[in-house]
Structure formats: C-alpha cells, structure tokens
Scaffold this motif. Sequence first.
Motif, PDB file in Angstrom:
ATOM      1  N   ASP A   1       0.837  -1.188   0.000  1.00 45.99           N
ATOM      2  CA  ASP A   1       0.000   0.000   0.000  1.00 45.99           C
ATOM      3  C   ASP A   1       0.877   1.245   0.000  1.00 45.99           C
ATOM      4  O   ASP A   1       1.865   1.316   0.733  1.00 45.99           O
ATOM      5  N   GLU A   2       0.511   2.225  -0.827  1.00 50.46           N
ATOM      6  CA  GLU A   2       1.317   3.426  -0.957  1.00 50.46           C
ATOM      7  C   GLU A   2       0.415   4.645  -1.030  1.00 50.46           C
ATOM      8  O   GLU A   2      -0.673   4.598  -1.595  1.00 50.46           O
ATOM      9  N   ILE A   3       0.882   5.754  -0.424  1.00 50.81           N
ATOM     10  CA  ILE A   3       0.174   7.022  -0.519  1.00 50.81           C
ATOM     11  C   ILE A   3       1.195   8.118  -0.784  1.00 50.81           C
ATOM     12  O   ILE A   3       2.330   8.046  -0.302  1.00 50.81           O
ATOM     13  N   GLU A   4       0.792   9.098  -1.573  1.00 49.48           N
ATOM     14  CA  GLU A   4       1.646  10.239  -1.867  1.00 49.48           C
ATOM     15  C   GLU A   4       1.085  11.452  -1.149  1.00 49.48           C
ATOM     16  O   GLU A   4      -0.086  11.804  -1.325  1.00 49.48           O
ATOM     17  N   LEU A   5       1.910  12.094  -0.333  1.00 46.66           N
ATOM     18  CA  LEU A   5       1.521  13.292   0.399  1.00 46.66           C
ATOM     19  C   LEU A   5       2.152  14.505  -0.268  1.00 46.66           C
ATOM     20  O   LEU A   5       3.300  14.452  -0.699  1.00 46.66           O
ATOM     21  N   THR A   6       1.401  15.579  -0.337  1.00 47.17           N
ATOM     22  CA  THR A   6       1.907  16.835  -0.891  1.00 47.17           C
ATOM     23  C   THR A   6       1.651  17.947   0.117  1.00 47.17           C
ATOM     24  O   THR A   6       1.016  17.738   1.148  1.00 47.17           O
ATOM     25  N   ALA A   7       2.117  19.134  -0.211  1.00 48.68           N
ATOM     26  CA  ALA A   7       1.901  20.287   0.666  1.00 48.68           C
ATOM     27  C   ALA A   7       0.441  20.715   0.671  1.00 48.68           C
ATOM     28  O   ALA A   7       0.031  21.467   1.534  1.00 48.68           O
ATOM     29  N   ALA A   8      -0.346  20.240  -0.272  1.00 49.80           N
ATOM     30  CA  ALA A   8      -1.763  20.601  -0.321  1.00 49.80           C
ATOM     31  C   ALA A   8      -2.496  19.986   0.864  1.00 49.80           C
ATOM     32  O   ALA A   8      -2.223  18.869   1.268  1.00 49.80           O
ATOM     33  N   THR A   9      -3.435  20.716   1.415  1.00 53.92           N
ATOM     34  CA  THR A   9      -4.214  20.208   2.547  1.00 53.92           C
ATOM     35  C   THR A   9      -5.677  20.083   2.156  1.00 53.92           C
ATOM     36  O   THR A   9      -6.558  20.227   2.980  1.00 53.92           O
ATOM     37  N   ASP A  10      -5.944  19.804   0.902  1.00 53.49           N
ATOM     38  CA  ASP A  10      -7.325  19.767   0.435  1.00 53.49           C
ATOM     39  C   ASP A  10      -8.073  18.537   0.955  1.00 53.49           C
ATOM     40  O   ASP A  10      -7.500  17.593   1.488  1.00 53.49           O
ATOM     41  N   GLU A  11      -9.354  18.571   0.804  1.00 56.40           N
ATOM     42  CA  GLU A  11     -10.248  17.540   1.313  1.00 56.40           C
ATOM     43  C   GLU A  11      -9.982  16.171   0.688  1.00 56.40           C
ATOM     44  O   GLU A  11     -10.035  15.142   1.358  1.00 56.40           O
ATOM     45  N   VAL A  12      -9.663  16.140  -0.602  1.00 54.21           N
ATOM     46  CA  VAL A  12      -9.413  14.869  -1.285  1.00 54.21           C
ATOM     47  C   VAL A  12      -8.203  14.171  -0.678  1.00 54.21           C
ATOM     48  O   VAL A  12      -8.233  12.967  -0.407  1.00 54.21           O
ATOM     49  N   GLN A  13      -7.124  14.924  -0.451  1.00 61.22           N
ATOM     50  CA  GLN A  13      -5.933  14.314   0.139  1.00 61.22           C
ATOM     51  C   GLN A  13      -6.240  13.825   1.549  1.00 61.22           C
ATOM     52  O   GLN A  13      -5.789  12.753   1.945  1.00 61.22           O
ATOM     53  N   GLN A  14      -7.000  14.583   2.312  1.00 61.62           N
ATOM     54  CA  GLN A  14      -7.322  14.157   3.676  1.00 61.62           C
ATOM     55  C   GLN A  14      -8.133  12.867   3.671  1.00 61.62           C
ATOM     56  O   GLN A  14      -7.889  11.977   4.474  1.00 61.62           O
ATOM     57  N   ARG A  15      -9.072  12.744   2.745  1.00 63.42           N
ATOM     58  CA  ARG A  15      -9.848  11.500   2.649  1.00 63.42           C
ATOM     59  C   ARG A  15      -8.946  10.326   2.283  1.00 63.42           C
ATOM     60  O   ARG A  15      -9.082   9.235   2.830  1.00 63.42           O
ATOM     61  N   ALA A  16      -8.017  10.541   1.345  1.00 67.49           N
ATOM     62  CA  ALA A  16      -7.090   9.475   0.950  1.00 67.49           C
ATOM     63  C   ALA A  16      -6.215   9.070   2.137  1.00 67.49           C
ATOM     64  O   ALA A  16      -5.978   7.883   2.368  1.00 67.49           O
ATOM     65  N   LEU A  17      -5.763  10.051   2.890  1.00 65.80           N
ATOM     66  CA  LEU A  17      -4.940   9.768   4.064  1.00 65.80           C
ATOM     67  C   LEU A  17      -5.737   9.021   5.130  1.00 65.80           C
ATOM     68  O   LEU A  17      -5.257   8.041   5.702  1.00 65.80           O
ATOM     69  N   ASP A  18      -6.955   9.450   5.397  1.00 61.72           N
ATOM     70  CA  ASP A  18      -7.812   8.763   6.372  1.00 61.72           C
ATOM     71  C   ASP A  18      -8.032   7.306   5.970  1.00 61.72           C
ATOM     72  O   ASP A  18      -7.987   6.402   6.806  1.00 61.72           O
ATOM     73  N   GLU A  19      -8.245   7.070   4.681  1.00 62.10           N
ATOM     74  CA  GLU A  19      -8.458   5.706   4.181  1.00 62.10           C
ATOM     75  C   GLU A  19      -7.180   4.870   4.335  1.00 62.10           C
ATOM     76  O   GLU A  19      -7.229   3.702   4.727  1.00 62.10           O
ATOM     77  N   PHE A  20      -6.027   5.459   4.029  1.00 63.42           N
ATOM     78  CA  PHE A  20      -4.743   4.768   4.185  1.00 63.42           C
ATOM     79  C   PHE A  20      -4.549   4.341   5.646  1.00 63.42           C
ATOM     80  O   PHE A  20      -4.206   3.189   5.931  1.00 63.42           O
ATOM     81  N   LEU A  21      -4.770   5.252   6.577  1.00 61.60           N
ATOM     82  CA  LEU A  21      -4.617   4.934   7.992  1.00 61.60           C
ATOM     83  C   LEU A  21      -5.647   3.904   8.441  1.00 61.60           C
ATOM     84  O   LEU A  21      -5.341   3.016   9.235  1.00 61.60           O
ATOM     85  N   ARG A  22      -6.881   3.983   7.932  1.00 59.30           N
ATOM     86  CA  ARG A  22      -7.912   3.015   8.285  1.00 59.30           C
ATOM     87  C   ARG A  22      -7.499   1.612   7.851  1.00 59.30           C
ATOM     88  O   ARG A  22      -7.669   0.644   8.586  1.00 59.30           O
ATOM     89  N   ARG A  23      -6.925   1.511   6.644  1.00 57.59           N
ATOM     90  CA  ARG A  23      -6.507   0.189   6.144  1.00 57.59           C
ATOM     91  C   ARG A  23      -5.448  -0.436   7.020  1.00 57.59           C
ATOM     92  O   ARG A  23      -5.267  -1.646   7.028  1.00 57.59           O
ATOM     93  N   HIS A  24      -4.717   0.392   7.754  1.00 55.62           N
ATOM     94  CA  HIS A  24      -3.639  -0.125   8.595  1.00 55.62           C
ATOM     95  C   HIS A  24      -3.990  -0.050  10.072  1.00 55.62           C
ATOM     96  O   HIS A  24      -3.114   0.010  10.932  1.00 55.62           O
ATOM     97  N   GLY A  25      -5.305  -0.029  10.366  1.00 55.19           N
ATOM     98  CA  GLY A  25      -5.773  -0.133  11.737  1.00 55.19           C
ATOM     99  C   GLY A  25      -5.557   1.080  12.593  1.00 55.19           C
ATOM    100  O   GLY A  25      -5.498   0.966  13.812  1.00 55.19           O
ATOM    101  N   GLN A  26      -5.445   2.255  11.994  1.00 55.34           N
ATOM    102  CA  GLN A  26      -5.183   3.457  12.791  1.00 55.34           C
ATOM    103  C   GLN A  26      -6.396   4.368  12.786  1.00 55.34           C
ATOM    104  O   GLN A  26      -7.020   4.620  11.861  1.00 55.34           O
TER     105      GLN A  26
END
Length: 125
Positions: free
Chosen positions: A100-125
């Motif tokens: 599993d891989e995620i790319e983070l950027t300096a942008a703090t937009d809603e789409v990136q936050q949702r992707a990050l939340d999903e990434f953390l959810r997949r790994h039990g966080q």
Amino acid sequence: MASEEIPVRLVLDAGDDDPEYAEEQLQYLIEELRGIDLASIDRAQQAPPPGTRGTGALELGALLIGLGSSGSLLPVLVGLVQDWLNRRRSGTVRLKLGDDEIELTAATDEVQQRALDEFLRRHGQ
C-alpha cells in the motif's frame, strides 16, 4: 531493520533537480523524524543493476523507517510528514507500507485528507 519492526518506505521528491538541495531537504526531514520514537531510520539501498556484482548504492531521497512492532506510530509519522511538507510548501513524500502506498503533498485539500484517512484506516489506525 529488525524483523519485528513494521517497515515503511519513505521517498522524498524535493521538487528540484538539484541533488544537493534534495539531500539537504532529506537531512532536515531526518532530523525531525528523530524527534519521534521510531525504532529505526535507515537510508534505502537501490538494487544493483541485473548482472552486476555491486551491493547497490543509496537511493536518493529514500528512507526505510521502522515503526516498532505495533505500528501505533504510523499516524504520528504521517502527521509529522504532512506538517513538514506544509511548512516547506513544496515537494512530495511517498509512504509505502507493504503493498500500500500514498503520496503526500503540501496541499491540505479535502481529497488528500480523505485518501490519508483511508490509508490509515486500512492499517488499523
């Protein structure tokens, strides 16, 4: 890296073609990473080209991070990287955990936050 550690591969793209600048930025990030209780922080090795006997070289901008056995530091690691990118206002960081891989950027937009939340959810966080 010890086998009980959960390994995360981190690759920094500083957004600049200057290798010295990229290395400098990576060193700044490493200094901040040392402020959290990670099991290990190591420079990633590139695989040698097929058919050669070399042991591989350091991969520019790449780290192998050991989270410890529980992985509870994943949200802390992600938060630190996001904050670091936002302060720089440029560049990207790819985090890879297993397949599993995620790319983070300096942008703090809603789409990136949702992707990050999903990434953390997949790994039990």
